[in-house]
Design an enzyme around this catalytic site. Structure first.
Site, mmCIF file in Angstrom:
data_model
loop_
_atom_site.group_PDB
_atom_site.id
_atom_site.type_symbol
_atom_site.label_atom_id
_atom_site.label_comp_id
_atom_site.label_asym_id
_atom_site.label_seq_id
_atom_site.Cartn_x
_atom_site.Cartn_y
_atom_site.Cartn_z
ATOM 1 N N GLU A 1 34.509 52.938 24.120
ATOM 2 C CA GLU A 1 34.301 54.207 23.420
ATOM 3 C C GLU A 1 35.198 55.249 24.075
ATOM 4 O OE1 GLU A 1 30.189 55.265 23.544
ATOM 5 O OE2 GLU A 1 29.507 53.258 22.994
ATOM 6 N N ASP B 1 23.012 44.580 21.829
ATOM 7 C CA ASP B 1 23.583 45.723 22.536
ATOM 8 C C ASP B 1 24.037 45.323 23.939
ATOM 9 O OD1 ASP B 1 24.333 48.329 22.988
ATOM 10 O OD2 ASP B 1 22.363 49.204 22.646
ATOM 11 N N GLU C 1 29.972 48.308 17.000
ATOM 12 C CA GLU C 1 30.196 49.648 17.549
ATOM 13 C C GLU C 1 31.662 49.722 17.982
ATOM 14 O OE1 GLU C 1 27.851 52.977 20.213
ATOM 15 O OE2 GLU C 1 27.833 50.908 20.890
ATOM 16 N N GLU D 1 25.850 59.022 18.604
ATOM 17 C CA GLU D 1 24.931 59.026 19.746
ATOM 18 C C GLU D 1 25.486 59.846 20.903
ATOM 19 O OE1 GLU D 1 24.690 54.802 20.544
ATOM 20 O OE2 GLU D 1 25.967 55.008 22.303
#
Length: 661
Positions: free
Chosen positions: A175, A414, A463, A469
């Site tokens: 990310e 996850d 993701e 988030e």
């Protein structure tokens, strides 16, 4: 003496002639002849790419090192070559279009020592991969991938930032916002992951991707000094692991091998691909990864049902105006199910807390899972369960069978946070075992998709994106600019579990992080538009049922937007500034447009509509006061046709969303 000099001259002449004969050139053109791949075989193998007269990739060497120091691509002896023209289409039922056109020219170079390199040239890009045909298993020690450029162009580069283990940069959440810097300004002593973008001076863009990543680690890049470009880095195979990271539910690597993977001797390796576009908008509707991926391994796909999901974690189970204590309990989840049923939302996810984090066969005593499954079934709402990768892989087949037998529809997996070969193989194993039990998958905490979503279409989402988030804890992120970048970069790799849908919306000056009442950067219409712009066959509704009930008009609009489509048209856009996309499902069109923090006027050209027909457009646009109150919007219903060209003002961080039927 003269005789000796003569013999030396003759020897040098023949050596030079022999060396020259060993240099072999090949050219592969795209079907429209705009793109040209030039391959040179000498001591090393290099490739370069041009578009019309522009150099996209300067000569860049490629090779693969196996055990026994065998280097595929060094002093390679060419045996023969093969060319082919391919023009086909294939169905893509869980995608942004129902069929994909796959047209390209192919060149395969077959070398001594049982290996080949396959090149493909499309009208929108190029790709190559290594192929080996060895009888015994092989060990891949390293792969050389270099990307050199003729000038110091701008890049949009996602650096590895969120390290799960500071000593190992390959343990990451994948990310990162994009840093817009020159090639020469690549951050020192760091890595970046794919996809990334090169911005050429004449508005052309190139995005670098990989596809068909199976039994192999993912590709990172670092600077390639003294040359102007990048070179590949890969995470080596894990030998020893320990628990660590967030809540101790990651598996961190304490020892790595000196190789990338031990693998089959006869196999295809991942594609290294470059997408090339003459304008930004076309990047937002590209199929390269889909075209380079393996077809579905699931014969019966009738049970795979995309849809939207009422999600608990982002809103912190924060429902109110009720007569029970909200939290991770049966009553709260029944409330979520009631909300989903009333609004025709297909699923509810039970995120972390419904079970023990390290043993998902042991339930939270406050959550009656079987009662919730039955309650959801009565109301046509499926249940999806969250699990850490670590907990799931303790007994993947047994866990999947147990919960599939109970009636669970899928799993949100996850904290993978790696893409070494061991993890990649685990993802394929999970996908196959989920398919065996007719379970959907949403891979959160995951590296970018590389085509497995076509091979295993029960994987609906990934993701590998800095999603909503992060609004809960990163006040300094420029989210609207990122939102206007990922459709041209990250989304080219595949669907994104970005999790939009905030009903508390904030201007740039008013935004602040909040755990239990989180908000979004930008306007309400910006959030509504994301449901059309962002690809996600399993699309979350991140806010709480209470928030959606208070904003029922927006909720009704979101609930009507499908998550897969029959046709996509990229209307307009510029990386990091704005984007507008229209998508069609059956006889209805859905349109979304968003901007960064700069307010701007955009023109919507409705020429994508069927000519000669009138259409009703329901429109959510930024309200007149959205510059101060970001949740201000205007809803209107108008009539349009294919000749309409309408101008709209997007507020700072704003957007516009339409349903056209």
């Amino acid at each position: 003496m003269k005789k000796r000099i003569f013999y030396i001259f003759i020897l040098l002449f023949f050596n030079a002639s022999f060396s020259q004969q060993q240099v072999q050139d090949f050219v592969l053109e795209s079907p429209n002849r705009k793109i040209k791949v030039s391959i040179v075989i000498s001591e090393k193998i290099t490739w370069s790419v041009s578009h019309d007269k522009d150099i996209i990739l300067a000569p860049s060497s490629i090779s693969m090192t196996l055990d026994q120091n065998e280097i595929l691509g060094k002093n390679a002896l060419l045996l023969n070559s093969k060319r082919e023209k391919v023009n086909q289409t294939f169905e893509s039922p869980f995608y942004k279009k129902s069929t994909v056109k796959n047209q390209y020219n192919l060149l395969v170079l077959n070398f001594k020592n049982d290996f080949s390199i396959e090149y493909r040239a499309f009208d929108d890009g190029v790709a190559y991969r290594f192929i080996t045909k060895k009888k015994k298993d092989i060990t891949v020690k390293w792969e050389e991938v270099t990307l050199n450029f003729d000038e110091d162009y701008n890049t949009f580069m996602p650096y590895v930032r969120d390290l799960r283990n500071p000593k190992d940069p390959y343990i990451s959440s994948f990310e990162a916002q994009y840093e817009n810097k020159k090639v020469s300004e690549f951050a020192k002593d760091t890595l970046a992951f794919l996809p990334f973008l090169i911005d050429f001076k004449n508005r052309k863009k190139a995005v670098f991707l990989e596809a068909n990543l199976e039994d192999y680690p993912g590709l990172f890049v670092t600077n390639n000094k003294p040359k102007l470009g990048f070179e590949a880095r890969f995470s080596k195979y894990p030998l020893q692991e320990t628990n660590g990271g967030f809540n101790n539910i990651n598996r961190l690597i304490t020892e790595r091998a000196d190789y990338l993977v031990k693998t089959k001797g006869t196999r295809n390796f991942p594609w290294r691909a470059i997408v090339i576009s003459e304008n930004d908008a076309n990047l937002a509707n590209n199929d390269m990864v889909q075209k380079l991926s393996e077809p579905s391994k699931i014969k019966d796909i009738s049970w795979i049902k995309p849809g939207k999901v009422a999600w608990d974690w982002w809103n912190d189970w924060n429902i109110y105006n009720i007569d029970f204590k909200a939290g991770i309990n049966t009553q709260t989840y029944k409330y979520y199910i009631d909300f989903a049923s009333k609004n025709k939302v297909e699923y509810v996810v039970l995120d972390e807390g419904w079970s023990l984090e390290d043993d998902i066969m042991k339930h939270n005593p406050n959550v009656d899972l079987e009662a919730l499954i039955a309650y959801g079934k009565e109301r046509n709402v499926g249940i999806i369960l969250w699990s850490s990768w670590m907990a799931l892989t303790k007994n993947t087949a047994g866990i999947f069978k147990n919960y599939a037998d109970l009636g669970i529809k899928g799993f949100k997996v996850d904290f993978l946070d790696r893409d070494d070969a061991k993890m990649v193989n685990s993802v394929y194993d999970i996908a196959q075992k989920a398919a065996d039990n007719k379970l959907l998958l949403d891979f959160h905490g995951m590296y970018k998709p590389t085509g497995i979503q076509r091979t295993f279409p029960n994987i609906l989402n990934f993701e590998g994106v800095k999603g909503l988030e992060n609004n809960k804890w990163t006040p300094n992120d420029d989210v609207p600019t990122y939102d206007c970048s990922i459709p041209f970069i990250r989304m080219m790799a595949g669907p994104m579990d970005y999790t939009p849908g905030a009903m508390r919306n904030a201007t740039k000056s008013e935004f602040r992080p909040s755990h239990s009442t989180p908000m979004s950067q930008g306007t309400r219409s910006h959030q509504l538009a994301l449901y059309t712009i962002f690809e996600a066959p399993l699309q979350m509704m991140a806010d709480s049922p209470t928030a959606y009930i208070k904003e029922q008009e927006s909720t009704d609009f979101i609930a009507r937007i499908p998550t897969v489509f029959d046709e996509t048209v990229a209307l307009d856009g510029e990386v990091g500034k704005f984007v507008s996309i229209a998508r069609k499902k059956e006889n209805t069109w859905y349109l979304g447009a968003i901007t960064n923090w700069d307010s701007r006027d955009i023109t919507i050209d409705f020429s994508f509509l069927e000519k000669g027909k009138k259409f009703e457009a329901e429109i959510f646009s930024d309200g007149l006061n959205a510059d101060k109150a970001a949740n201000d919007y205007k809803r209107e219903v108008i009539t349009v046709d294919s000749t309409a060209k309408l101008k709209y003002r997007l507020a700072s961080g704003g957007g516009i969303a339409m349903i056209i039927k």
